[in-house]
Design an enzyme around this catalytic site. Structure first.
Site, PDB file in Angstrom:
ATOM      1  N   GLU A 112       0.859  -1.182   0.000  1.00  0.00           N
ATOM      2  CA  GLU A 112       0.000   0.000   0.000  1.00  0.00           C
ATOM      3  C   GLU A 112       0.895   1.231   0.000  1.00  0.00           C
ATOM      4  OE1 GLU A 112      -0.761  -2.290   2.545  1.00  0.00           O
ATOM      5  OE2 GLU A 112      -2.545  -3.148   1.608  1.00  0.00           O
ATOM      6  N   TYR A 124       7.959   2.209  -7.508  1.00  0.00           N
ATOM      7  CA  TYR A 124       7.259   0.922  -7.602  1.00  0.00           C
ATOM      8  C   TYR A 124       6.842   0.640  -9.056  1.00  0.00           C
ATOM      9  CZ  TYR A 124       6.983   1.430  -2.513  1.00  0.00           C
ATOM     10  OH  TYR A 124       7.288   1.599  -1.185  1.00  0.00           O
TER      11      TYR A 124
HETATM   12  C1  LIG Z   1      10.514   6.224  -1.582  1.00  0.00           C
HETATM   13  C2  LIG Z   1      11.971   6.012  -1.185  1.00  0.00           C
HETATM   14  C3  LIG Z   1      12.080   4.661  -0.469  1.00  0.00           C
HETATM   15  C4  LIG Z   1      12.828   6.016  -2.441  1.00  0.00           C
HETATM   16  O1  LIG Z   1      14.150   5.742  -2.059  1.00  0.00           O
HETATM   17  P1  LIG Z   1      15.390   6.260  -2.948  1.00  0.00           P
HETATM   18  O2  LIG Z   1      16.575   5.535  -2.453  1.00  0.00           O
HETATM   19  O3  LIG Z   1      15.436   7.722  -2.994  1.00  0.00           O
HETATM   20  O4  LIG Z   1      14.952   5.683  -4.366  1.00  0.00           O
HETATM   21  P2  LIG Z   1      15.862   5.493  -5.636  1.00  0.00           P
HETATM   22  O5  LIG Z   1      17.025   6.424  -5.581  1.00  0.00           O
HETATM   23  O6  LIG Z   1      16.125   4.030  -5.785  1.00  0.00           O
HETATM   24  O7  LIG Z   1      14.832   5.887  -6.786  1.00  0.00           O
HETATM   25  C5  LIG Z   1      14.091   7.058  -6.703  1.00  0.00           C
HETATM   26  C6  LIG Z   1      13.176   7.092  -7.893  1.00  0.00           C
HETATM   27  O8  LIG Z   1      12.069   7.870  -7.545  1.00  0.00           O
HETATM   28  C7  LIG Z   1      11.659   8.605  -8.673  1.00  0.00           C
HETATM   29  N1  LIG Z   1      11.786  10.016  -8.329  1.00  0.00           N
HETATM   30  C8  LIG Z   1      12.879  10.700  -8.028  1.00  0.00           C
HETATM   31  N2  LIG Z   1      12.560  11.965  -7.741  1.00  0.00           N
HETATM   32  C9  LIG Z   1      11.220  12.073  -7.860  1.00  0.00           C
HETATM   33  C10 LIG Z   1      10.301  13.121  -7.672  1.00  0.00           C
HETATM   34  N3  LIG Z   1      10.679  14.362  -7.286  1.00  0.00           N
HETATM   35  N4  LIG Z   1       8.979  12.888  -7.877  1.00  0.00           N
HETATM   36  C11 LIG Z   1       8.587  11.658  -8.247  1.00  0.00           C
HETATM   37  N5  LIG Z   1       9.434  10.635  -8.433  1.00  0.00           N
HETATM   38  C12 LIG Z   1      10.733  10.837  -8.240  1.00  0.00           C
HETATM   39  C13 LIG Z   1      12.497   8.198  -9.789  1.00  0.00           C
HETATM   40  O9  LIG Z   1      11.898   7.113 -10.488  1.00  0.00           O
HETATM   41  C14 LIG Z   1      13.770   7.743  -9.099  1.00  0.00           C
HETATM   42  O10 LIG Z   1      14.451   6.843  -9.881  1.00  0.00           O
HETATM   43  P3  LIG Z   1      15.668   7.384 -10.800  1.00  0.00           P
HETATM   44  O11 LIG Z   1      16.425   8.383  -9.975  1.00  0.00           O
HETATM   45  O12 LIG Z   1      16.443   6.158 -11.049  1.00  0.00           O
HETATM   46  O13 LIG Z   1      14.997   7.954 -12.002  1.00  0.00           O
HETATM   47  C15 LIG Z   1      12.488   7.163  -0.286  1.00  0.00           C
HETATM   48  O14 LIG Z   1      12.217   8.379  -0.940  1.00  0.00           O
HETATM   49  C16 LIG Z   1      11.871   7.182   1.093  1.00  0.00           C
HETATM   50  O15 LIG Z   1      12.348   6.502   1.991  1.00  0.00           O
HETATM   51  N6  LIG Z   1      10.796   7.986   1.265  1.00  0.00           N
HETATM   52  C17 LIG Z   1      10.164   8.162   2.571  1.00  0.00           C
HETATM   53  C18 LIG Z   1       9.506   6.892   3.015  1.00  0.00           C
HETATM   54  C19 LIG Z   1       8.496   6.395   2.019  1.00  0.00           C
HETATM   55  O16 LIG Z   1       7.662   7.150   1.530  1.00  0.00           O
HETATM   56  N7  LIG Z   1       8.541   5.064   1.769  1.00  0.00           N
HETATM   57  C20 LIG Z   1       7.594   4.395   0.912  1.00  0.00           C
HETATM   58  C21 LIG Z   1       6.353   4.121   1.672  1.00  0.00           C
HETATM   59  S1  LIG Z   1       5.166   3.224   0.669  1.00  0.00           S
END
Ligand SMILES: CC(C)(COP(=O)(O)OP(=O)(O)OC[C@H]1O[C@@H](n2cnc3c(N)ncnc32)[C@H](O)[C@@H]1OP(=O)(O)O)[C@@H](O)C(=O)NCCC(=O)NCCS
Length: 160
Positions: A112, A124
């Site tokens: 979710e 995702y």
């Molecule tokens: C969601 C989360 C786990 C992503 O982790 P991350 O290590 O930054 O993710 P990655 O670096 O592997 O990938 C990020 C991807 O998000 C997307 N992204 C990056 N910036 C973005 C933005 N401003 N808006 C939308 N998507 C974005 C891109 O697809 C990016 O991939 P790319 O850089 O290869 O193109 C992290 O932001 C987080 O911990 N957020 C807070 C907790 C959370 O919301 N968890 C999920 C709960 S369901």
């Protein structure tokens, strides 16, 4: 090479003694964070509770919690510490979980995610998750308000 391999990050099963660090990241990441009790329950239940650490400093960079039920796995929590977003850690960490789950006979992943969580949804979708439903008012969202959740599934049976 994955970001985890490139940075030689260390993956480990988290214990109750790691929860002070986990809660520091959790409380910075979410307006409605999991409690210590939520994590303790997950560890006690035998869920996959993994951390990802820097090899030298030992700093905790990310963690995830997942529950397997027969041939399905439910991602319950995936969080990367804010200072380390955009390094590919979230994506690689989740793919590491996928590899484990597939090797153990899992055919579908579920999760979710808040409707407003564009960043997580983009991640995702990139990994193949698709919408399979909406849970109305699933998440708390401030004073008496609730936010809907997208229910997403990754079905390895339907991927080439
Ligand atoms: C969601 C989360 C786990 C992503 O982790 P991350 O290590 O930054 O993710 P990655 O670096 O592997 O990938 C990020 C991807 O998000 C997307 N992204 C990056 N910036 C973005 C933005 N401003 N808006 C939308 N998507 C974005 C891109 O697809 C990016 O991939 P790319 O850089 O290869 O193109 C992290 O932001 C987080 O911990 N957020 C807070 C907790 C959370 O919301 N968890 C999920 C709960 S369901």
């Amino acid at each position: 090479m994955s970001a985890i391999a490139a940075w030689r990050l260390v993956r480990q099963d988290l214990q109750v003694t790691d929860l002070d660090e986990v809660l520091g990241i959790e409380q910075a990441a979410y307006a409605h964070p999991w409690t210590r009790g939520n994590f303790i329950d997950s560890i006690a239940a035998g869920h996959t509770v993994w951390g990802l650490r820097e090899p030298l400093s030992g700093e905790l960079l990310a963690y995830l919690v997942a529950q397997r039920v027969l041939d399905e796995c439910h991602l319950l929590n995936l969080t990367v510490a804010r200072a380390h977003w955009g390094r590919g850690l979230g994506s690689d960490f989740l793919q590491t979980l996928h590899a484990q789950e597939r090797a153990q006979g899992v055919t579908q992943m579920f999760l979710e995610v808040r409707l407003s969580n564009d960043r997580a949804i983009a991640l995702y979708q990139r990994l193949g998750y698709r919408d399979v439903g909406l849970r109305k008012g699933y998440y708390p969202d401030g004073d008496n308000a609730r936010e809907d959740a997208r229910v997403m599934r990754l079905d390895w049976g339907t991927l080439a």
